[in-house]
Design a protein around this motif. Sequence first.
Motif, PDB file in Angstrom:
ATOM      1  N   PRO A 100     -13.758  18.494 -13.916  1.00 10.54           N
ATOM      2  CA  PRO A 100     -12.922  18.475 -12.716  1.00 10.54           C
ATOM      3  C   PRO A 100     -11.836  19.537 -12.747  1.00 10.54           C
ATOM      4  O   PRO A 100     -11.406  19.990 -13.814  1.00 10.54           O
ATOM      5  CB  PRO A 100     -12.317  17.067 -12.743  1.00 10.54           C
ATOM      6  CG  PRO A 100     -12.317  16.682 -14.194  1.00 10.54           C
ATOM      7  CD  PRO A 100     -13.550  17.320 -14.774  1.00 10.54           C
ATOM      8  N   GLY A 101     -11.398  19.927 -11.562  1.00  6.53           N
ATOM      9  CA  GLY A 101     -10.259  20.826 -11.463  1.00  6.53           C
ATOM     10  C   GLY A 101     -10.630  22.220 -11.010  1.00  6.53           C
ATOM     11  O   GLY A 101     -11.791  22.547 -10.752  1.00  6.53           O
ATOM     12  N   ARG A 102      -9.602  23.050 -10.928  1.00  4.63           N
ATOM     13  CA  ARG A 102      -9.750  24.457 -10.566  1.00  4.63           C
ATOM     14  C   ARG A 102      -9.108  25.300 -11.654  1.00  4.63           C
ATOM     15  O   ARG A 102      -8.214  24.847 -12.373  1.00  4.63           O
ATOM     16  CB  ARG A 102      -9.085  24.729  -9.213  1.00  4.63           C
ATOM     17  CG  ARG A 102      -9.653  23.891  -8.070  1.00  4.63           C
ATOM     18  CD  ARG A 102      -8.984  24.219  -6.755  1.00  4.63           C
ATOM     19  NE  ARG A 102      -9.314  25.577  -6.312  1.00  4.63           N
ATOM     20  CZ  ARG A 102      -8.752  26.153  -5.246  1.00  4.63           C
ATOM     21  NH1 ARG A 102      -7.829  25.501  -4.542  1.00  4.63           N
ATOM     22  NH2 ARG A 102      -9.105  27.381  -4.894  1.00  4.63           N
ATOM     23  N   ASP A 103      -9.570  26.556 -11.771  1.00 10.61           N
ATOM     24  CA  ASP A 103      -9.035  27.370 -12.851  1.00 10.61           C
ATOM     25  C   ASP A 103      -7.582  27.750 -12.557  1.00 10.61           C
ATOM     26  O   ASP A 103      -7.135  27.753 -11.403  1.00 10.61           O
ATOM     27  CB  ASP A 103      -9.918  28.588 -13.113  1.00 10.61           C
ATOM     28  CG  ASP A 103      -9.736  29.722 -12.120  1.00 10.61           C
ATOM     29  OD1 ASP A 103      -8.680  30.376 -12.169  1.00 10.61           O
ATOM     30  OD2 ASP A 103     -10.646  29.966 -11.320  1.00 10.61           O
ATOM     31  N   LEU A 104      -6.840  28.061 -13.614  1.00 13.03           N
ATOM     32  CA  LEU A 104      -5.396  28.244 -13.500  1.00 13.03           C
ATOM     33  C   LEU A 104      -5.001  29.443 -12.643  1.00 13.03           C
ATOM     34  O   LEU A 104      -3.856  29.527 -12.202  1.00 13.03           O
ATOM     35  CB  LEU A 104      -4.765  28.379 -14.882  1.00 13.03           C
ATOM     36  CG  LEU A 104      -4.781  27.140 -15.774  1.00 13.03           C
ATOM     37  CD1 LEU A 104      -3.987  27.398 -17.052  1.00 13.03           C
ATOM     38  CD2 LEU A 104      -4.237  25.912 -15.055  1.00 13.03           C
ATOM     39  N   SER A 105      -5.921  30.357 -12.392  1.00  9.80           N
ATOM     40  CA  SER A 105      -5.574  31.501 -11.548  1.00  9.80           C
ATOM     41  C   SER A 105      -5.565  31.141 -10.068  1.00  9.80           C
ATOM     42  O   SER A 105      -4.990  31.880  -9.260  1.00  9.80           O
ATOM     43  CB  SER A 105      -6.549  32.658 -11.792  1.00  9.80           C
ATOM     44  OG  SER A 105      -7.837  32.362 -11.300  1.00  9.80           O
ATOM     45  N   VAL A 106      -6.186  30.019  -9.704  1.00  7.62           N
ATOM     46  CA  VAL A 106      -6.263  29.632  -8.290  1.00  7.62           C
ATOM     47  C   VAL A 106      -5.841  28.192  -8.047  1.00  7.62           C
ATOM     48  O   VAL A 106      -5.812  27.736  -6.902  1.00  7.62           O
ATOM     49  CB  VAL A 106      -7.694  29.846  -7.724  1.00  7.62           C
ATOM     50  CG1 VAL A 106      -8.060  31.317  -7.739  1.00  7.62           C
ATOM     51  CG2 VAL A 106      -8.728  29.021  -8.486  1.00  7.62           C
ATOM     52  N   ASN A 197     -10.128  30.815 -17.439  1.00  9.82           N
ATOM     53  CA  ASN A 197     -10.946  30.067 -18.387  1.00  9.82           C
ATOM     54  C   ASN A 197     -10.336  28.735 -18.802  1.00  9.82           C
ATOM     55  O   ASN A 197     -10.846  28.076 -19.714  1.00  9.82           O
ATOM     56  CB  ASN A 197     -11.234  30.924 -19.618  1.00  9.82           C
ATOM     57  CG  ASN A 197     -12.232  32.024 -19.311  1.00  9.82           C
ATOM     58  OD1 ASN A 197     -13.014  31.924 -18.372  1.00  9.82           O
ATOM     59  ND2 ASN A 197     -12.201  33.081 -20.104  1.00  9.82           N
ATOM     60  N   LEU A 198      -9.271  28.323 -18.110  1.00  6.43           N
ATOM     61  CA  LEU A 198      -8.696  26.997 -18.291  1.00  6.43           C
ATOM     62  C   LEU A 198      -8.622  26.331 -16.924  1.00  6.43           C
ATOM     63  O   LEU A 198      -8.241  26.964 -15.931  1.00  6.43           O
ATOM     64  CB  LEU A 198      -7.295  27.048 -18.896  1.00  6.43           C
ATOM     65  CG  LEU A 198      -7.178  27.473 -20.366  1.00  6.43           C
ATOM     66  CD1 LEU A 198      -7.167  28.980 -20.505  1.00  6.43           C
ATOM     67  CD2 LEU A 198      -5.913  26.868 -20.995  1.00  6.43           C
ATOM     68  N   LEU A 199      -8.976  25.055 -16.859  1.00 11.55           N
ATOM     69  CA  LEU A 199      -8.971  24.315 -15.605  1.00 11.55           C
ATOM     70  C   LEU A 199      -7.879  23.251 -15.617  1.00 11.55           C
ATOM     71  O   LEU A 199      -7.496  22.741 -16.682  1.00 11.55           O
ATOM     72  CB  LEU A 199     -10.327  23.646 -15.361  1.00 11.55           C
ATOM     73  CG  LEU A 199     -11.398  24.484 -14.642  1.00 11.55           C
ATOM     74  CD1 LEU A 199     -11.723  25.751 -15.428  1.00 11.55           C
ATOM     75  CD2 LEU A 199     -12.665  23.679 -14.396  1.00 11.55           C
ATOM     76  N   ALA A 200      -7.407  22.938 -14.416  1.00 11.20           N
ATOM     77  CA  ALA A 200      -6.401  21.895 -14.262  1.00 11.20           C
ATOM     78  C   ALA A 200      -6.732  21.057 -13.038  1.00 11.20           C
ATOM     79  O   ALA A 200      -7.279  21.560 -12.047  1.00 11.20           O
ATOM     80  CB  ALA A 200      -5.004  22.496 -14.122  1.00 11.20           C
ATOM     81  N   GLN A 201      -6.406  19.782 -13.113  1.00 11.34           N
ATOM     82  CA  GLN A 201      -6.554  18.873 -11.979  1.00 11.34           C
ATOM     83  C   GLN A 201      -5.304  18.002 -11.889  1.00 11.34           C
ATOM     84  O   GLN A 201      -4.831  17.483 -12.912  1.00 11.34           O
ATOM     85  CB  GLN A 201      -7.792  17.988 -12.126  1.00 11.34           C
ATOM     86  CG  GLN A 201      -8.036  17.084 -10.925  1.00 11.34           C
ATOM     87  CD  GLN A 201      -9.248  16.204 -11.098  1.00 11.34           C
ATOM     88  OE1 GLN A 201      -9.451  15.605 -12.139  1.00 11.34           O
ATOM     89  NE2 GLN A 201     -10.073  16.109 -10.066  1.00 11.34           N
ATOM     90  N   ASP A 202      -4.770  17.862 -10.692  1.00 11.86           N
ATOM     91  CA  ASP A 202      -3.570  17.049 -10.469  1.00 11.86           C
ATOM     92  C   ASP A 202      -2.433  17.469 -11.390  1.00 11.86           C
ATOM     93  O   ASP A 202      -1.679  16.640 -11.907  1.00 11.86           O
ATOM     94  CB  ASP A 202      -3.881  15.566 -10.662  1.00 11.86           C
ATOM     95  CG  ASP A 202      -4.922  15.052  -9.684  1.00 11.86           C
ATOM     96  OD1 ASP A 202      -4.980  15.576  -8.551  1.00 11.86           O
ATOM     97  OD2 ASP A 202      -5.708  14.152 -10.064  1.00 11.86           O
ATOM     98  N   GLY A 203      -2.306  18.787 -11.606  1.00 11.39           N
ATOM     99  CA  GLY A 203      -1.207  19.303 -12.398  1.00 11.39           C
ATOM    100  C   GLY A 203      -1.352  19.131 -13.888  1.00 11.39           C
ATOM    101  O   GLY A 203      -0.381  19.349 -14.632  1.00 11.39           O
ATOM    102  N   ARG A 204      -2.568  18.764 -14.362  1.00 11.05           N
ATOM    103  CA  ARG A 204      -2.771  18.560 -15.801  1.00 11.05           C
ATOM    104  C   ARG A 204      -4.003  19.334 -16.265  1.00 11.05           C
ATOM    105  O   ARG A 204      -4.961  19.517 -15.522  1.00 11.05           O
ATOM    106  CB  ARG A 204      -2.968  17.070 -16.112  1.00 11.05           C
ATOM    107  CG  ARG A 204      -1.734  16.222 -15.827  1.00 11.05           C
ATOM    108  CD  ARG A 204      -1.959  14.791 -16.268  1.00 11.05           C
ATOM    109  NE  ARG A 204      -0.771  13.965 -16.075  1.00 11.05           N
ATOM    110  CZ  ARG A 204      -0.682  12.697 -16.453  1.00 11.05           C
ATOM    111  NH1 ARG A 204      -1.716  12.088 -17.042  1.00 11.05           N
ATOM    112  NH2 ARG A 204       0.441  12.023 -16.239  1.00 11.05           N
TER     113      ARG A 204
END
Length: 266
Positions: A100-106, A197-204
């Motif tokens: 889950p999530g989107r990469d940290l650049s977007v 290359n790192l993903l985040a979801q809901d700020g985590r």
Amino acid sequence: MSELSPVLPVEALPPEWRIRLSSYHFERDEVGQSAAGVFKLVGDGKPDLFVKCEPAGPFGELPDEATRLLWLAGAGIACPNVVAPDVHDGQNWLLLSAIPGRDLSVAPITPQQCIEILATALQLLHAIDIRTCPFDQSLSGRLALAKARMEAGEVDEDDFDEARLDQSAEDLFQLLETQKPDGADLVVTHGDACLPNLLAQDGRFSGFIDCARLGVADRYQDLALAYRSVCDDFGEAWGQAFLDLYGVPQPDRAKLAYYQLLDEFF
């Protein structure tokens, strides 16, 4: 299979996958910074998947990615699950679960949230006992591979950072050999710790992707690329703020520059 096709026909897949994936819709995906072709698979009522493919050969990375993801998941770090690796029709293939999530650049987060997630995720990875990691990404091996890639014509000089566009791969490799840093602060590194290359979801933090270069290396392998990525997206002040959060407010600037230079070969 046509190179960089926007769609992936089922007929191009390894035969064992075709029935299993025939009901999915395939679309090319640009998440992360993988050199492989990446396709997102979406099916009604089914979990999303990703297919990665690349030419099989001495510089292919997908077999390495599969083994590293299996190890990383076993170490308790969030990353895609390996569903199936394969080799078919001159291509390496890798079928992965989506995380889950989107990469940290977007991702829809502030620069402050971004650098906090980045610093925390790298601290988590770097805290793993290196004695448990079977993957050697030490500088001597990376330099040997960089030289092999250069000699095989695999280094794209048109993709060098702007300040190096007037230099050849041979020029840069000579600098790598003459400017090697003394000593190494070894940790388990991601190897390509850029924001995509790192993903985040809901700020985590929700997981690492594109892990083919994971292994034991100098921590500056990750800090250099993460710092550059933050600076490119948000500016140098945010890059320094990231280093502060990570815990190196006075970094070795020569090492930062060296590992950014090494990255030109990959």
